[in-house]
Design a protein around this motif. Structure first.
Motif, PDB file in Angstrom:
ATOM      1  N   ALA A 110      63.468  -5.036  96.420  1.00  0.00           N
ATOM      2  CA  ALA A 110      63.744  -6.466  96.304  1.00  0.00           C
ATOM      3  C   ALA A 110      63.282  -6.997  94.951  1.00  0.00           C
ATOM      4  N   GLU A 112      64.856 -10.308  93.653  1.00  0.00           N
ATOM      5  CA  GLU A 112      64.701 -11.058  94.896  1.00  0.00           C
ATOM      6  C   GLU A 112      63.226 -11.256  95.214  1.00  0.00           C
ATOM      7  N   ASN A 136      60.389  -3.744  99.684  1.00  0.00           N
ATOM      8  CA  ASN A 136      59.897  -4.827  98.833  1.00  0.00           C
ATOM      9  C   ASN A 136      59.926  -4.450  97.357  1.00  0.00           C
TER      10      ASN A 136
END
Length: 102
Positions: A87, A92, A84
């Protein structure tokens, strides 16, 4: 079980992952959330797995001893955080909102 729970909670505190989604020995159908790392006590050992969309189960691992289960649980938790963080760096969306991604 309380001793094992304490060990895992200490690991999570050391890593500063308290804001991640995880469940320790809550029971397979209790407090199940999307994108959560879970460890459960089952007959003959331990199960470690993650949940995904709509809290579906992925990658269930079974271990006979706590140390192996503990290592897998922590590894999956670290992977959740790292993926994460990556990301967010790439612009993202993370799987859920957490200060750990920043």
């Amino acid at each position: 079980m309380e001793e094992y729970r304490g060990i895992l909670e200490n690991d999570i505190q050391i890593l500063a992952y308290g804001d991640s989604r995880y469940s320790i020995f809550a029971g397979e159908d209790v407090n199940r959330q999307e994108y959560q790392v879970r460890i459960e006590r089952v007959e003959g050992g331990f199960e470690v797995y993650t949940t995904r969309d709509r809290a579906s189960v992925t990658g269930k691992y079974t271990f006979e001893n706590f140390e192996d289960a503990r290592n897998k649980f922590i590894r999956l938790l670290k992977l959740m955080v790292l993926s994460n963080q990556d990301a967010v760096k790439e612009g993202e969306q993370p799987v859920y909102s957490s200060p750990l991604w920043g």
